[in-house]
Design an enzyme around this catalytic site. Structure first.
Site, short mmCIF file in Angstrom:
data_model
loop_
_atom_site.label_atom_id
_atom_site.label_comp_id
_atom_site.label_asym_id
_atom_site.label_seq_id
_atom_site.Cartn_x
_atom_site.Cartn_y
_atom_site.Cartn_z
N ASP A 241 0.85 -1.19 0.00
CA ASP A 241 0.00 0.00 0.00
C ASP A 241 0.89 1.25 0.00
O ASP A 241 1.86 1.32 0.77
CB ASP A 241 -0.92 0.02 1.22
CG ASP A 241 -2.00 1.08 1.13
OD1 ASP A 241 -3.07 0.77 0.57
OD2 ASP A 241 -1.77 2.20 1.60
N ASN B 282 -2.56 12.90 -4.09
CA ASN B 282 -3.63 13.34 -5.00
C ASN B 282 -4.14 14.73 -4.63
O ASN B 282 -4.37 15.57 -5.50
CB ASN B 282 -4.78 12.34 -4.96
CG ASN B 282 -4.55 11.15 -5.87
OD1 ASN B 282 -3.84 11.24 -6.86
ND2 ASN B 282 -5.15 10.01 -5.52
N ASP C 153 -1.42 9.35 -10.60
CA ASP C 153 -1.32 8.24 -11.55
C ASP C 153 0.13 7.95 -11.91
O ASP C 153 0.53 6.79 -12.05
CB ASP C 153 -2.11 8.56 -12.82
CG ASP C 153 -3.61 8.45 -12.62
OD1 ASP C 153 -4.04 7.95 -11.56
OD2 ASP C 153 -4.36 8.88 -13.52
N GLU D 162 -4.44 2.46 -4.65
CA GLU D 162 -2.99 2.48 -4.41
C GLU D 162 -2.49 1.17 -3.81
O GLU D 162 -1.42 1.13 -3.22
CB GLU D 162 -2.63 3.65 -3.47
CG GLU D 162 -3.14 3.53 -2.06
CD GLU D 162 -4.53 4.10 -1.84
OE1 GLU D 162 -4.83 4.52 -0.72
OE2 GLU D 162 -5.32 4.14 -2.82
#
Length: 341
Positions: A201, A209, A218, A244
Site C-alpha cells: 500500500d 492526490n 497516476d 494504491e
C-alpha cells in the site's frame, strides 16, 4: 485453431499451440520459450514443450529463481531478434535444424516458438506455422487486455483470484496431510520452500492526490508498478489490486529470502525520486500461503500485517506469523469463507 482460441488461460494456450504446430509440422520437438530481462540481460527458458510421440507438458524448473540461459547462448536467435525478423533457421550441433519464430508484440519479444527437426522446412510449411503464430499472438493480446490493469500494465484483480486458486491447488498436492481435522493447528510442509502473498500500500497516497492532483498520483502508481517489476523476480506475479494497493505472489522461497526481496523493493521506493512529488514510501504485509486456508483468510492475514505496518510508522514490511508469535497481533477466528474479528 478452434482448440487454441477456446482457452482463456495463457498456460493452456501455450500447450495448445505447440501441440498444433507439432502435429502440422511433424517435428521432432516443439518448445515455447520465455524471454525475460533481468538487470538488463535477456534470458531464455522453456515454458512448455512436446516431443514426437508424447503429450505436451509444462516445464517446471527445479530452481524457480533460475532465470534461464543467456540469450547470448543462442546467437542466431539473438541476431534474429536484433534484426526484428519473423523467423530464422539454424543447424544445431547434432545436425538437426532449429526454426525459431519470435512472437512480436509491437517491438517487444517475450515469447518465442522453437521447432526442432532433422531436415529444414519448406517455405510453405514455414508460412503455415507463421499463420498459427499470428493467431497465437493476436489471442495473447486479447488475453493480456482482459487480464491487465489499463493504467500500470500489471495483472488485475480478476487475474489474481485465478492465480491464487491455482497456487492453492498446487500447494494442496505438496501438502500431503490435507486430510487434517478442522480444529487442528495449521501446518506448513516445512520451513524450506514456501509461497508467499504480500499486500503493498502506498503511504499517504491521498495527500499526493490532494496536493499534486490525480495526474501526478497516476504517475506515482505507474512508477511504483515499474519498481515492483524491477525489484521482484521474473517468476513472481504482481497485481494492481485497486487504488494504491498492489499484491505480489512470491514463488517457492524461504522466509529469509522473502523478507529480503520485499525489503529490497520497499527501500527502492524509499530511495526513488518521484518527479514533482519527491519522496514516497510503501507499507507491506505478507504471509505464507497454505492450501489449508481459504483465499479470504490468507488475504485477511496479509491485510492485518499491512495494517500493523501502517499504524506503527509506515514504510515497514511486516510478516503476519512473526507478529502473532511476538504477541503483537491476535489470530483471526475464521471459517472457510469468512473472517470474524
Amino acid at each position: 485453431m478452434v482448440d487454441m482460441t477456446g482457452y482463456r488461460d495463457h498456460t493452456m494456450l501455450d500447450i495448445s499451440v505447440i501441440s498444433a504446430v507439432q502435429e502440422l509440422a511433424c517435428a521432432a520437438q516443439t518448445r515455447m520459450l520465455a524471454l525475460t530481462t533481468v538487470r538488463g540481460q535477456v534470458f531464455v527458458r522453456s515454458r512448455a514443450s512436446i516431443v514426437a510421440g508424447s503429450a505436451a507438458r509444462l516445464e517446471e524448473q527445479a530452481d524457480p529463481s533460475w532465470p534461464g540461459d543467456p540469450l547470448s547462448d543462442y546467437p542466431a536467435l539473438a541476431a534474429c531478434i536484433a534484426r526484428h525478423e519473423a523467423s530464422c533457421d539454424t543447424v544445431c550441433s547434432q545436425g538437426r535444424h532449429l526454426l525459431w519464430l519470435p512472437i512480436w508484440i509491437g517491438d517487444q519479444v517475450t515469447t518465442c516458438l522453437e521447432i526442432t527437426n532433422p531436415t529444414p522446412y519448406t517455405g510453405a510449411t514455414i508460412q503455415v506455422i507463421g499463420g498459427i503464430v499470428s493467431v497465437y499472438r493476436n489471442f495473447q493480446n486479447l488475453l493480456d487486455y482482459s487480464e491487465r490493469d489499463s493504467l500500470t500494465g500489471l495483472l488485475n484483480r480478476k487475474t489474481f483470484d485465478d492465480q491464487l486458486a491455482k497456487i492453492l491447488q498446487s500447494r494442496g498436492d505438496v501438502e500431503t496431510d490435507a486430510a487434517r481435522p478442522a480444529d487442528q493447528e495449521r501446518r506448513h510442509p516445512g520451513d524450506t520452500e514456501r509461497q508467499w502473498l504480500a499486500v503493498v500500500d502506498v503511504d499517504h497516497f491521498k495527500l499526493v492526490n490532494d496536493k499534486f492532483g490525480h495526474l501526478y498520483g497516476d504517475e506515482v502508481l505507474i512508477l511504483i508498478a515499474n519498481l515492483l517489476q524491477s525489484s521482484f523476480r521474473a517468476q513472481d506475479r504482481i497485481f494492481r489490486f485497486g487504488g494504491e494497493e498492489f499484491v505480489v505472489l512470491l514463488r517457492s522461497i524461504t522466509l529469509e529470502n522473502a523478507q529480503k526481496i520485499i525489503d529490497r523493493f520497499r527501500m527502492n521506493v524509499e530511495s526513488h525520486d518521484f518527479p514533482q512529488v519527491g519522496r514516497v514510501t510503501v507499507s507491506v504485509g505478507f504471509v505464507s500461503i497454505s492450501a489449508f486456508e481459504a483465499p479470504v483468510i490468507i488475504l485477511g492475514r496479509a491485510d492485518q500485517a499491512l495494517y500493523y505496518a501502517k499504524s506503527h510508522g509506515r514504510n515497514l514490511a511486516c510478516h503476519y506469523d512473526e507478529l502473532v508469535a511476538n504477541g503483537l497481533l491476535n489470530t483471526i477466528a475464521s471459517n472457510d469463507t469468512a473472517e470474524f474479528f
